[in-house]
Design a protein around this motif. Structure first.
Motif, short mmCIF file in Angstrom:
data_model
loop_
_atom_site.label_atom_id
_atom_site.label_comp_id
_atom_site.label_asym_id
_atom_site.label_seq_id
_atom_site.Cartn_x
_atom_site.Cartn_y
_atom_site.Cartn_z
N ARG A 1 0.83 -1.21 0.00
CA ARG A 1 0.00 0.00 0.00
C ARG A 1 0.86 1.25 0.00
O ARG A 1 0.60 2.21 -0.73
CB ARG A 1 -0.93 -0.04 1.21
CG ARG A 1 -2.01 1.02 1.16
CD ARG A 1 -2.89 0.97 2.38
NE ARG A 1 -2.13 1.52 3.50
CZ ARG A 1 -2.30 1.19 4.76
NH1 ARG A 1 -3.18 0.31 5.11
NH2 ARG A 1 -1.58 1.76 5.70
N ALA A 2 1.92 1.26 0.79
CA ALA A 2 2.82 2.41 0.84
C ALA A 2 3.53 2.60 -0.51
O ALA A 2 3.58 3.70 -1.05
CB ALA A 2 3.85 2.24 1.96
N ILE A 3 4.08 1.51 -1.03
CA ILE A 3 4.80 1.60 -2.31
C ILE A 3 3.86 2.04 -3.42
O ILE A 3 4.19 2.90 -4.24
CB ILE A 3 5.48 0.26 -2.65
CG1 ILE A 3 6.58 -0.04 -1.62
CG2 ILE A 3 6.04 0.29 -4.07
CD1 ILE A 3 7.20 -1.42 -1.76
N ASP A 4 2.66 1.45 -3.48
CA ASP A 4 1.70 1.83 -4.52
C ASP A 4 1.34 3.31 -4.44
O ASP A 4 1.10 3.94 -5.47
CB ASP A 4 0.44 0.98 -4.42
CG ASP A 4 0.66 -0.45 -4.87
OD1 ASP A 4 1.65 -0.72 -5.59
OD2 ASP A 4 -0.15 -1.32 -4.49
N SER A 5 1.32 3.87 -3.24
CA SER A 5 0.99 5.30 -3.12
C SER A 5 2.08 6.18 -3.70
O SER A 5 1.82 7.31 -4.11
CB SER A 5 0.69 5.68 -1.66
OG SER A 5 1.86 5.84 -0.89
N VAL A 6 3.31 5.68 -3.76
CA VAL A 6 4.39 6.41 -4.43
C VAL A 6 4.26 6.23 -5.94
O VAL A 6 4.34 7.19 -6.71
CB VAL A 6 5.77 5.94 -3.94
CG1 VAL A 6 6.89 6.63 -4.72
CG2 VAL A 6 5.93 6.18 -2.45
N VAL A 7 4.04 5.01 -6.37
CA VAL A 7 3.89 4.71 -7.80
C VAL A 7 2.74 5.52 -8.41
O VAL A 7 2.83 5.97 -9.55
CB VAL A 7 3.66 3.18 -8.01
CG1 VAL A 7 3.29 2.88 -9.45
CG2 VAL A 7 4.90 2.40 -7.58
N ASP A 8 1.69 5.75 -7.63
CA ASP A 8 0.50 6.45 -8.12
C ASP A 8 0.58 7.97 -8.04
O ASP A 8 -0.41 8.65 -8.30
CB ASP A 8 -0.73 5.97 -7.36
CG ASP A 8 -1.06 4.51 -7.65
OD1 ASP A 8 -0.60 3.98 -8.68
OD2 ASP A 8 -1.78 3.90 -6.83
N GLN A 9 1.73 8.52 -7.70
CA GLN A 9 1.87 9.98 -7.62
C GLN A 9 1.68 10.64 -8.97
O GLN A 9 2.10 10.11 -10.01
CB GLN A 9 3.26 10.34 -7.07
CG GLN A 9 3.45 10.06 -5.61
CD GLN A 9 2.52 10.88 -4.75
OE1 GLN A 9 2.60 12.12 -4.71
NE2 GLN A 9 1.61 10.21 -4.06
N THR A 10 1.07 11.82 -8.97
CA THR A 10 0.94 12.60 -10.21
C THR A 10 2.29 13.20 -10.61
O THR A 10 2.52 13.49 -11.78
CB THR A 10 -0.09 13.74 -10.04
OG1 THR A 10 0.30 14.55 -8.92
CG2 THR A 10 -1.48 13.17 -9.82
N PHE A 11 3.17 13.39 -9.66
CA PHE A 11 4.53 13.85 -9.91
C PHE A 11 5.38 12.61 -10.15
O PHE A 11 5.52 11.77 -9.26
CB PHE A 11 5.06 14.65 -8.71
CG PHE A 11 6.40 15.26 -8.94
CD1 PHE A 11 6.51 16.50 -9.55
CD2 PHE A 11 7.56 14.60 -8.56
CE1 PHE A 11 7.75 17.07 -9.78
CE2 PHE A 11 8.81 15.16 -8.78
CZ PHE A 11 8.90 16.40 -9.39
N ALA A 12 5.95 12.49 -11.34
CA ALA A 12 6.55 11.22 -11.74
C ALA A 12 8.08 11.15 -11.61
O ALA A 12 8.65 10.09 -11.82
CB ALA A 12 6.16 10.92 -13.18
N ASP A 13 8.74 12.24 -11.26
CA ASP A 13 10.21 12.24 -11.24
C ASP A 13 10.72 11.89 -9.85
O ASP A 13 11.20 12.74 -9.10
CB ASP A 13 10.74 13.59 -11.70
CG ASP A 13 12.22 13.54 -12.05
OD1 ASP A 13 12.83 12.46 -11.94
OD2 ASP A 13 12.76 14.59 -12.43
N TRP A 14 10.61 10.61 -9.48
CA TRP A 14 11.00 10.14 -8.17
C TRP A 14 11.76 8.81 -8.28
O TRP A 14 11.68 8.12 -9.29
CB TRP A 14 9.77 9.95 -7.26
CG TRP A 14 8.69 9.10 -7.87
CD1 TRP A 14 7.56 9.55 -8.50
CD2 TRP A 14 8.64 7.67 -7.93
NE1 TRP A 14 6.82 8.49 -8.94
CE2 TRP A 14 7.47 7.33 -8.60
CE3 TRP A 14 9.48 6.65 -7.50
CZ2 TRP A 14 7.10 6.00 -8.85
CZ3 TRP A 14 9.13 5.33 -7.75
CH2 TRP A 14 7.95 5.02 -8.40
#
Length: 134
Positions: A21-34
């Motif tokens: 759930r935590a990882i998916d919340s990063v993957v689903d960010q509208t800001f993609a440069d991470w």
């Protein structure tokens, strides 16, 4: 590969069940440069397997580090050392980001370059799924 704008550091210990759930919340960010720096602080559950599943999908965007259990502060510090981004964002392994978190915070840093830290309010979700404000 060029350095990302944001390195998201997730320290984790025996949270294989909630880590996706935590990882998916990063993957689903509208800001993609991470990039995602996942620091496994000596887990004895299936955390390694969860990380490998995401590693195959995210490739170079996921840095997976494993260390002997030293506590969350040691894990965060190790994540900072490995981070390649201009900014560092912390996420606990049992938490999640809202989809526009990074977009909004980076925009604020860009509008006000003298800022050193940006944080936000939070809410928690109880076992019944109800949101409670901070």
């Amino acid at each position: 590969m060029t350095s990302p704008v944001v390195s998201v550091v997730i320290p984790t210990f025996n949270r294989a069940r909630v880590l996706p759930r935590a990882i998916d919340s990063v993957v689903d960010q509208t800001f993609a440069d991470w990039e995602l720096v996942l620091v496994d602080d000596g887990s004895t559950d299936e955390t390694h397997e969860v990380a490998q599943t995401y590693r195959s999908r995210l490739r170079d965007r996921l840095i997976y580090l494993r260390q002997e259990n030293g506590g969350s502060s040691a894990a965060r510090n190790r994540g900072i050392e490995a981070a390649q981004g201009e900014f560092v964002a912390f996420l606990d392994s049992d938490d999640e980001f809202l989809p526009r978190k990074l977009e909004r915070q980076i925009a604020l840093f860009r509008m006000h370059p003298a800022l050193g830290v940006v944080y936000s309010v939070y809410f928690y979700v109880d076992l019944a799924g109800r949101r409670h404000p901070s």
